[in-house]
Design a protein around this motif. Structure first.
Motif, PDB file in Angstrom:
ATOM      1  N   VAL A   1      -2.074   9.884   5.809  1.00  0.00           N
ATOM      2  CA  VAL A   1      -1.261   9.236   4.774  1.00  0.00           C
ATOM      3  C   VAL A   1      -0.641  10.291   3.869  1.00  0.00           C
TER       4      VAL A   1
ATOM      5  N   ASP B   1      -4.069   8.072  -0.230  1.00  0.00           N
ATOM      6  CA  ASP B   1      -4.774   7.139   0.633  1.00  0.00           C
ATOM      7  C   ASP B   1      -3.989   5.832   0.567  1.00  0.00           C
ATOM      8  N   TRP B   2      -4.326   4.859   1.370  1.00  0.00           N
ATOM      9  CA  TRP B   2      -3.594   3.595   1.362  1.00  0.00           C
ATOM     10  C   TRP B   2      -3.630   2.932  -0.012  1.00  0.00           C
ATOM     11  N   TRP B   3      -4.794   2.894  -0.645  1.00  0.00           N
ATOM     12  CA  TRP B   3      -4.942   2.172  -1.910  1.00  0.00           C
ATOM     13  C   TRP B   3      -5.536   3.043  -3.021  1.00  0.00           C
ATOM     14  N   ARG B   4      -5.267   4.333  -3.040  1.00  0.00           N
ATOM     15  CA  ARG B   4      -5.695   5.254  -4.093  1.00  0.00           C
ATOM     16  C   ARG B   4      -7.218   5.297  -4.241  1.00  0.00           C
TER      17      ARG B   4
ATOM     18  N   CYS C   1       0.846  -1.196   0.000  1.00  0.00           N
ATOM     19  CA  CYS C   1       0.000   0.000   0.000  1.00  0.00           C
ATOM     20  C   CYS C   1       0.884   1.248   0.000  1.00  0.00           C
ATOM     21  N   CYS C   2       0.268   2.391  -0.119  1.00  0.00           N
ATOM     22  CA  CYS C   2       0.984   3.656  -0.184  1.00  0.00           C
ATOM     23  C   CYS C   2       1.895   3.850   1.027  1.00  0.00           C
ATOM     24  N   GLU C   3       1.408   3.521   2.193  1.00  0.00           N
ATOM     25  CA  GLU C   3       2.191   3.682   3.417  1.00  0.00           C
ATOM     26  C   GLU C   3       3.426   2.773   3.416  1.00  0.00           C
ATOM     27  N   GLN C   4       3.278   1.549   2.920  1.00  0.00           N
ATOM     28  CA  GLN C   4       4.411   0.625   2.863  1.00  0.00           C
ATOM     29  C   GLN C   4       5.455   1.092   1.847  1.00  0.00           C
TER      30      GLN C   4
ATOM     31  N   HIS D   1      -6.534  10.490   2.478  1.00  0.00           N
ATOM     32  CA  HIS D   1      -6.474  10.461   3.932  1.00  0.00           C
ATOM     33  C   HIS D   1      -5.421  11.474   4.373  1.00  0.00           C
TER      34      HIS D   1
ATOM     35  N   SER E   1       7.195   4.134   3.325  1.00  0.00           N
ATOM     36  CA  SER E   1       8.087   3.739   4.423  1.00  0.00           C
ATOM     37  C   SER E   1       9.388   3.156   3.892  1.00  0.00           C
TER      38      SER E   1
END
Length: 135
Positions: A114, A103-106, A47-50, A111, A53
């Protein structure tokens, strides 16, 4: 740990997936920064956060690798980081919501947390990767 030492490990017979198990050893102080950060150099995914990171940790690794003396190993590590940062940056661009946030998954609705994290990561990446622009 000492160089050229043998370590014996006993893996319990009820271990389910030894192929996917990892064993990490702490690297003692004074060892090469290149060696210490080798496990941070990887292809971003998830996901975007991963993805963000992973890119953040590689940007930090590049900064620390650059602070060491020049070596062929350092050069290869920097090339690997550059390649993976480029891939991660492209993935982050693809994950941007149509409204400009993340967002995590577009999803259609970004968010705030994020988005703030990705902006922070992009700012850090910009210090070591020329592909990041202000816009």
């Amino acid at each position: 740990l000492e160089a050229d030492k043998t370590i014996r490990l006993t893996i319990p017979s009820d271990t389910k997936s030894i192929e996917e198990s990892c064993l990490y050893f702490h690297i003692p102080r004074g060892s090469s920064v290149v060696h210490q950060h080798r496990n941070l150099i990887r292809q971003p995914h998830g996901c975007c956060e991963q993805v963000a990171s992973t890119c953040y940790l590689m940007a930090i690794a590049i900064q620390q690798i650059l602070s060491e003396n020049t070596s062929q190993e350092k050069f290869q590590s920097l090339q690997d980081c550059e390649k993976h940062l480029s891939s991660g940056f492209q993935k982050l661009q693809e994950m941007e919501c149509s409204s400009g946030g993340f967002d995590w998954w577009r999803s259609a609705n970004p968010h705030l947390g994020v988005t703030a994290f990705v902006v922070t990561v992009l700012s850090e990446m910009k210090t070591v990767y020329q592909g990041v622009e202000d816009s």
